[in-house]
Design a protein around this motif. Structure first.
Motif, PDB file in Angstrom:
ATOM      1  N   ASN A 118     -45.117  -2.857   0.525  1.00 36.06           N
ATOM      2  CA  ASN A 118     -43.744  -2.498   0.163  1.00 36.06           C
ATOM      3  C   ASN A 118     -43.545  -0.995   0.241  1.00 36.06           C
ATOM      4  O   ASN A 118     -42.563  -0.514   0.822  1.00 36.06           O
ATOM      5  CB  ASN A 118     -43.394  -2.964  -1.251  1.00 36.06           C
ATOM      6  CG  ASN A 118     -43.232  -4.452  -1.385  1.00 36.06           C
ATOM      7  OD1 ASN A 118     -43.761  -5.049  -2.325  1.00 36.06           O
ATOM      8  ND2 ASN A 118     -42.509  -5.075  -0.482  1.00 36.06           N
ATOM      9  N   ASP A 123     -43.463   0.179   3.792  1.00 33.56           N
ATOM     10  CA  ASP A 123     -42.186  -0.169   4.425  1.00 33.56           C
ATOM     11  C   ASP A 123     -41.067   0.766   3.971  1.00 33.56           C
ATOM     12  O   ASP A 123     -40.227   1.172   4.771  1.00 33.56           O
ATOM     13  CB  ASP A 123     -41.803  -1.622   4.113  1.00 33.56           C
ATOM     14  CG  ASP A 123     -42.651  -2.633   4.873  1.00 33.56           C
ATOM     15  OD1 ASP A 123     -43.370  -2.237   5.824  1.00 33.56           O
ATOM     16  OD2 ASP A 123     -42.598  -3.832   4.505  1.00 33.56           O
ATOM     17  N   TRP A 124     -41.047   1.109   2.687  1.00 34.06           N
ATOM     18  CA  TRP A 124     -40.020   2.035   2.184  1.00 34.06           C
ATOM     19  C   TRP A 124     -40.158   3.396   2.856  1.00 34.06           C
ATOM     20  O   TRP A 124     -39.175   3.991   3.271  1.00 34.06           O
ATOM     21  CB  TRP A 124     -40.125   2.234   0.681  1.00 34.06           C
ATOM     22  CG  TRP A 124     -40.007   1.015  -0.154  1.00 34.06           C
ATOM     23  CD1 TRP A 124     -39.420  -0.187   0.173  1.00 34.06           C
ATOM     24  CD2 TRP A 124     -40.510   0.849  -1.474  1.00 34.06           C
ATOM     25  NE1 TRP A 124     -39.524  -1.063  -0.866  1.00 34.06           N
ATOM     26  CE2 TRP A 124     -40.187  -0.465  -1.901  1.00 34.06           C
ATOM     27  CE3 TRP A 124     -41.198   1.671  -2.353  1.00 34.06           C
ATOM     28  CZ2 TRP A 124     -40.521  -0.949  -3.151  1.00 34.06           C
ATOM     29  CZ3 TRP A 124     -41.538   1.185  -3.604  1.00 34.06           C
ATOM     30  CH2 TRP A 124     -41.199  -0.121  -3.998  1.00 34.06           C
ATOM     31  N   THR A 126     -37.608  -0.952   5.065  1.00 42.16           N
ATOM     32  CA  THR A 126     -36.836  -1.598   3.996  1.00 42.16           C
ATOM     33  C   THR A 126     -36.549  -0.560   2.922  1.00 42.16           C
ATOM     34  O   THR A 126     -37.084   0.551   2.955  1.00 42.16           O
ATOM     35  CB  THR A 126     -37.622  -2.767   3.355  1.00 42.16           C
ATOM     36  OG1 THR A 126     -38.818  -2.263   2.764  1.00 42.16           O
ATOM     37  CG2 THR A 126     -37.941  -3.853   4.373  1.00 42.16           C
TER      38      THR A 126
END
Length: 119
Positions: A31, A34-35, A40
């Motif tokens: 996560n 990806d950030w 995302t």
């Protein structure tokens, strides 16, 4: 600067890995990756966790406005900082201790010169 860049910058200032950040806020390292790549964006729970973990303002983390790092004086009132001051503080925090001391010495020298001129 996008939220992806702000998250990465904060993580680097704190000198932690993506895995360290993920563990601290309860998400997967994927996560965080990806950030930071802009693939995302953090969801609402993750945003709250990031704001609390890094102790930054929501405005700054989300849209880059406002005060990035809460600074308070002895009366616990927020200090308003100019953009130049904010930029300098963020960069200063990325320096190692020796370089920070060098910067402080330069500022002290400039400040003393200013005081002499103003006498």
């Amino acid at each position: 600067m996008e939220i992806s860049e702000r998250v990465k910058m904060l993580r680097k200032i704190k000198k932690i890995t993506q895995a360290d950040l993920a563990k601290a806020i309860g998400v997967s390292p994927g996560n965080v990756g990806d950030w930071e790549r802009g693939k995302t964006k953090p969801g609402s729970d993750a945003l709250i966790a990031l704001i609390q973990y890094f102790n930054v303002s929501a405005d700054w983390l989300l849209i880059g406005e406002g005060q990035p790092i809460p600074l308070t004086n002895k009366h616990h009132k927020s200090l308003l900082l100019a953009d130049l001051e904010k930029d300098m503080i963020l960069k200063f925090r990325q320096l190692d201790l020796r370089d920070q001391e060098d910067v402080k010495d330069i500022i002290d020298m400039k400040y003393k010169k200013m005081l002499k001129r103003n006498k």
